[in-house]
Write a protein that holds these residues in place. Sequence first.
Motif, PDB file in Angstrom:
ATOM      1  N   ASN A 295      23.759  41.049  27.825  1.00 29.72           N
ATOM      2  CA  ASN A 295      23.507  42.133  28.772  1.00 29.72           C
ATOM      3  C   ASN A 295      23.885  43.486  28.179  1.00 29.72           C
ATOM      4  O   ASN A 295      24.930  43.620  27.532  1.00 29.72           O
ATOM      5  CB  ASN A 295      24.319  41.917  30.062  1.00 29.72           C
ATOM      6  N   GLN A 296      23.051  44.469  28.403  1.00 25.29           N
ATOM      7  CA  GLN A 296      23.389  45.830  28.029  1.00 25.29           C
ATOM      8  C   GLN A 296      24.516  46.361  28.896  1.00 25.29           C
ATOM      9  O   GLN A 296      25.365  47.117  28.443  1.00 25.29           O
ATOM     10  CB  GLN A 296      22.153  46.738  28.162  1.00 25.29           C
ATOM     11  N   LYS A 297      24.516  45.938  30.161  1.00 23.35           N
ATOM     12  CA  LYS A 297      25.565  46.342  31.095  1.00 23.35           C
ATOM     13  C   LYS A 297      26.330  45.108  31.564  1.00 23.35           C
ATOM     14  O   LYS A 297      25.734  44.176  32.106  1.00 23.35           O
ATOM     15  CB  LYS A 297      24.976  47.060  32.309  1.00 23.35           C
ATOM     16  N   SER A 298      27.632  45.116  31.351  1.00 22.70           N
ATOM     17  CA  SER A 298      28.505  44.131  31.963  1.00 22.70           C
ATOM     18  C   SER A 298      29.282  44.846  33.056  1.00 22.70           C
ATOM     19  O   SER A 298      29.154  46.065  33.228  1.00 22.70           O
ATOM     20  CB  SER A 298      29.441  43.529  30.916  1.00 22.70           C
ATOM     21  N   TYR A 299      30.105  44.099  33.776  1.00 25.61           N
ATOM     22  CA  TYR A 299      30.768  44.705  34.943  1.00 25.61           C
ATOM     23  C   TYR A 299      32.232  44.298  35.040  1.00 25.61           C
ATOM     24  O   TYR A 299      32.615  43.177  34.684  1.00 25.61           O
ATOM     25  CB  TYR A 299      30.042  44.305  36.238  1.00 25.61           C
ATOM     26  N   MET A 300      33.042  45.261  35.488  1.00 26.18           N
ATOM     27  CA  MET A 300      34.417  45.000  35.859  1.00 26.18           C
ATOM     28  C   MET A 300      34.465  45.018  37.386  1.00 26.18           C
ATOM     29  O   MET A 300      34.144  46.019  38.014  1.00 26.18           O
ATOM     30  CB  MET A 300      35.363  46.053  35.280  1.00 26.18           C
ATOM     31  N   TRP A 301      34.847  43.884  37.952  1.00 29.00           N
ATOM     32  CA  TRP A 301      34.932  43.742  39.400  1.00 29.00           C
ATOM     33  C   TRP A 301      36.376  43.946  39.838  1.00 29.00           C
ATOM     34  O   TRP A 301      37.315  43.517  39.155  1.00 29.00           O
ATOM     35  CB  TRP A 301      34.466  42.347  39.822  1.00 29.00           C
ATOM     36  N   LEU A 302      36.551  44.606  40.963  1.00 31.53           N
ATOM     37  CA  LEU A 302      37.893  44.833  41.513  1.00 31.53           C
ATOM     38  C   LEU A 302      38.001  44.196  42.886  1.00 31.53           C
ATOM     39  O   LEU A 302      37.117  44.368  43.731  1.00 31.53           O
ATOM     40  CB  LEU A 302      38.184  46.331  41.638  1.00 31.53           C
ATOM     41  N   TYR A 303      39.088  43.479  43.105  1.00 29.71           N
ATOM     42  CA  TYR A 303      39.429  42.938  44.416  1.00 29.71           C
ATOM     43  C   TYR A 303      40.873  43.342  44.701  1.00 29.71           C
ATOM     44  O   TYR A 303      41.751  43.153  43.851  1.00 29.71           O
ATOM     45  CB  TYR A 303      39.296  41.412  44.438  1.00 29.71           C
ATOM     46  N   ARG A 304      41.107  43.890  45.894  1.00 30.74           N
ATOM     47  CA  ARG A 304      42.471  44.292  46.222  1.00 30.74           C
ATOM     48  C   ARG A 304      42.776  43.999  47.678  1.00 30.74           C
ATOM     49  O   ARG A 304      41.876  43.857  48.513  1.00 30.74           O
ATOM     50  CB  ARG A 304      42.713  45.761  45.914  1.00 30.74           C
ATOM     51  N   SER A 305      44.058  43.922  47.981  1.00 26.52           N
ATOM     52  CA  SER A 305      44.517  43.562  49.327  1.00 26.52           C
ATOM     53  C   SER A 305      44.331  44.718  50.299  1.00 26.52           C
ATOM     54  O   SER A 305      44.154  45.879  49.905  1.00 26.52           O
ATOM     55  CB  SER A 305      45.986  43.150  49.267  1.00 26.52           C
ATOM     56  N   GLY A 306      44.394  44.386  51.591  1.00 26.25           N
ATOM     57  CA  GLY A 306      44.261  45.387  52.641  1.00 26.25           C
ATOM     58  C   GLY A 306      45.515  46.225  52.799  1.00 26.25           C
ATOM     59  O   GLY A 306      46.568  45.932  52.231  1.00 26.25           O
ATOM     60  N   VAL A 307      45.409  47.245  53.616  1.00 22.30           N
ATOM     61  CA  VAL A 307      46.478  48.235  53.738  1.00 22.30           C
ATOM     62  C   VAL A 307      47.747  47.662  54.338  1.00 22.30           C
ATOM     63  O   VAL A 307      48.849  48.152  54.076  1.00 22.30           O
ATOM     64  CB  VAL A 307      45.977  49.445  54.563  1.00 22.30           C
ATOM     65  N   THR A 308      47.661  46.606  55.144  1.00 20.68           N
ATOM     66  CA  THR A 308      48.846  46.036  55.786  1.00 20.68           C
ATOM     67  C   THR A 308      49.449  44.894  54.981  1.00 20.68           C
ATOM     68  O   THR A 308      50.414  44.270  55.437  1.00 20.68           O
ATOM     69  CB  THR A 308      48.486  45.516  57.194  1.00 20.68           C
ATOM     70  N   GLN A 309      48.927  44.619  53.790  1.00 18.49           N
ATOM     71  CA  GLN A 309      49.369  43.474  53.004  1.00 18.49           C
ATOM     72  C   GLN A 309      49.976  43.930  51.677  1.00 18.49           C
ATOM     73  O   GLN A 309      49.846  45.102  51.301  1.00 18.49           O
ATOM     74  CB  GLN A 309      48.163  42.538  52.779  1.00 18.49           C
ATOM     75  N   PRO A 310      50.668  43.039  50.962  1.00 19.96           N
ATOM     76  CA  PRO A 310      51.261  43.429  49.671  1.00 19.96           C
ATOM     77  C   PRO A 310      50.211  44.027  48.740  1.00 19.96           C
ATOM     78  O   PRO A 310      49.065  43.580  48.710  1.00 19.96           O
ATOM     79  CB  PRO A 310      51.800  42.098  49.120  1.00 19.96           C
ATOM     80  N   ASN A 311      50.616  45.045  47.979  1.00 21.89           N
ATOM     81  CA  ASN A 311      49.681  45.730  47.086  1.00 21.89           C
ATOM     82  C   ASN A 311      49.379  44.873  45.862  1.00 21.89           C
ATOM     83  O   ASN A 311      50.190  44.778  44.936  1.00 21.89           O
ATOM     84  CB  ASN A 311      50.255  47.077  46.641  1.00 21.89           C
ATOM     85  N   ILE A 312      48.207  44.248  45.867  1.00 23.16           N
ATOM     86  CA  ILE A 312      47.761  43.431  44.747  1.00 23.16           C
ATOM     87  C   ILE A 312      46.362  43.901  44.358  1.00 23.16           C
ATOM     88  O   ILE A 312      45.468  43.984  45.199  1.00 23.16           O
ATOM     89  CB  ILE A 312      47.704  41.939  45.114  1.00 23.16           C
ATOM     90  N   LEU A 313      46.167  44.205  43.075  1.00 22.69           N
ATOM     91  CA  LEU A 313      44.856  44.585  42.550  1.00 22.69           C
ATOM     92  C   LEU A 313      44.484  43.631  41.424  1.00 22.69           C
ATOM     93  O   LEU A 313      45.273  43.425  40.504  1.00 22.69           O
ATOM     94  CB  LEU A 313      44.846  46.017  42.011  1.00 22.69           C
ATOM     95  N   ILE A 314      43.303  43.047  41.513  1.00 19.13           N
ATOM     96  CA  ILE A 314      42.821  42.139  40.484  1.00 19.13           C
ATOM     97  C   ILE A 314      41.508  42.683  39.916  1.00 19.13           C
ATOM     98  O   ILE A 314      40.549  42.904  40.654  1.00 19.13           O
ATOM     99  CB  ILE A 314      42.594  40.719  41.040  1.00 19.13           C
ATOM    100  N   TYR A 315      41.500  42.910  38.609  1.00 17.82           N
ATOM    101  CA  TYR A 315      40.284  43.310  37.896  1.00 17.82           C
ATOM    102  C   TYR A 315      39.765  42.077  37.162  1.00 17.82           C
ATOM    103  O   TYR A 315      40.524  41.380  36.486  1.00 17.82           O
ATOM    104  CB  TYR A 315      40.582  44.415  36.879  1.00 17.82           C
ATOM    105  N   GLU A 316      38.467  41.829  37.280  1.00 13.64           N
ATOM    106  CA  GLU A 316      37.883  40.650  36.640  1.00 13.64           C
ATOM    107  C   GLU A 316      36.604  41.039  35.921  1.00 13.64           C
ATOM    108  O   GLU A 316      35.662  41.545  36.539  1.00 13.64           O
ATOM    109  CB  GLU A 316      37.586  39.568  37.673  1.00 13.64           C
ATOM    110  N   TYR A 317      36.579  40.783  34.627  1.00  8.12           N
ATOM    111  CA  TYR A 317      35.361  41.060  33.842  1.00  8.12           C
ATOM    112  C   TYR A 317      34.332  39.957  34.070  1.00  8.12           C
ATOM    113  O   TYR A 317      34.657  38.768  34.098  1.00  8.12           O
ATOM    114  CB  TYR A 317      35.679  41.145  32.349  1.00  8.12           C
ATOM    115  N   GLN A 318      33.073  40.368  34.235  1.00 11.89           N
ATOM    116  CA  GLN A 318      31.956  39.427  34.309  1.00 11.89           C
ATOM    117  C   GLN A 318      30.755  40.049  33.604  1.00 11.89           C
ATOM    118  O   GLN A 318      30.592  41.274  33.604  1.00 11.89           O
ATOM    119  CB  GLN A 318      31.585  39.092  35.752  1.00 11.89           C
TER     120      GLN A 318
END
Length: 530
Positions: free
Chosen positions: A270-293
Amino acid sequence: MKNTHKKQLNPRNYEAMSKDEIVSFLIEEQTRNNELETKLAAMQEMFKKVMDQHYGKKSEKTKALKDQLSLIFDEVEVTSSTDEELESELDDEKVVVTKKKQGRKKISESNANLEVVEIVHPMDELIEAGYENIGEKTLEKYRYQPAKIWIDRHIYPVYQKELEDGCTDVKSLYEGHTFLKGSGASESLVASVINDKYAKSLPLYRIEQSFKDLKADISRQTMSNWLMLASRSYLTPLYERMKHQLLQCDILHADETTVKVINHQDGSDNQKSYMWLYRSGVTQPNILIYEYQPGRGQRYPKEFLEDFKGYLHSDGYEVYKNLDGTTQVGCLAHGRRKIVESLKSVIGETEGKRIGSTILKSINHIFSEDKKLSSLECADRKTKRDETLKPLFDALKNQLSDANLKVLPSSVLGKAIQYNLNQFESFQRVLLDGRLELTNNRAERGIKPFVIGRKNWMFSNTTRGAKESGIMYSIVQSAKENGLRVEPYLIHIFESMSQKTAYDPTYLDSLLPHSKSLPDHLYIKSKPSR
């Protein structure tokens, strides 16, 4: 050449045309002129939109549009400030009238977390001459100590003793490298490189140059090897625990952005790959997960969220919809952004500008009313939203539906209205739970550090490197979101984990960025209450 033009209404052929032919001709010409004017208006809007995107202000605030709104629509209901802006302006006026000018703060008062070194300048000879100390004057200055890099040479004496049985016993404290075995890197140096690259967005070649300025010859290849090894040995186990805990939450935010990979190692091209971000809601512990695909298809969020059940905040991208076990919640900020962009592209004093301005005011009113409910408990907020926001959403839906019949569908405003109508059901899902938000701004803020870093390093060399970068971004950005000092935090986990040969889940959880058991000195200010 054959003349294919229609008869023109001019003195030469006017008398040769019948009355019906003249009427038919005029109707056709009027229709054609209307079509050309419509196409010209649409092209002018698109041109202005492109120019604004390249050279215009990037702010989405309604206030940025004031100078562009037509004076003919300068009615109260169109151009008045939003409620929060008006309240802010009134507060500013009160300050001007009642607040007395204060003296300049001491820099130590504005920087409570900095160490203060007191240096006293006595004049003892004056005391001996009969003077009396009646007070003191103070002067405060910032001091900076440049970075320093050196080599620690650890020397372990080796001892031997001849035993009675004729054997020789040899003893020493030497154990070899405990951190990054086979490497000369220390915990502090690797932590510094990770912080520079993934928190400060510096590419490795600049870090290499900064080391040269300190007379250290450390190549970017060497640093890259350190980071890859540190990620696999220490950060990956933490990343997997963070991902596990994230999927236990029932509110998530998601977004994605492009990343260019030069050497694919996963079979893709692929010419373009992607970094996906998933993170918790405002009332939950601050967790950020970046995942390459390697792609942007629905299979990627579907695989990641396989064990997730709950609400998923996202933009209008189709891949986030209809995922098993999830309820997609739309981003009203995206809807507002479309309207704002369309107003910037509208040329002249048109009915479309008035319609768009009215819609924008209604959207801003929803944000304003929801902000007033921010201090309420979640259950109370849901109740109040049903009372206040639901009627506002209903009114906005009617405005959009009515505008959709009046505005040209192919125009920028017409497309913005259609976007809002298409996403409207997802906008309203914010009413389902008091913990939900009107926007997906949390995800957009989370993806921004990666976007800024991408501008500096432009691409990832390998697929493996992109995946490891996602892991390191996850740890670093989660640490920042939890108020941690990134370098000391990384040093803490490196020093702790390098002393162990295996990690159980309870131990790993104690080292996560949102853990409550981390030492106080790792926080920028005081440890946040959670």
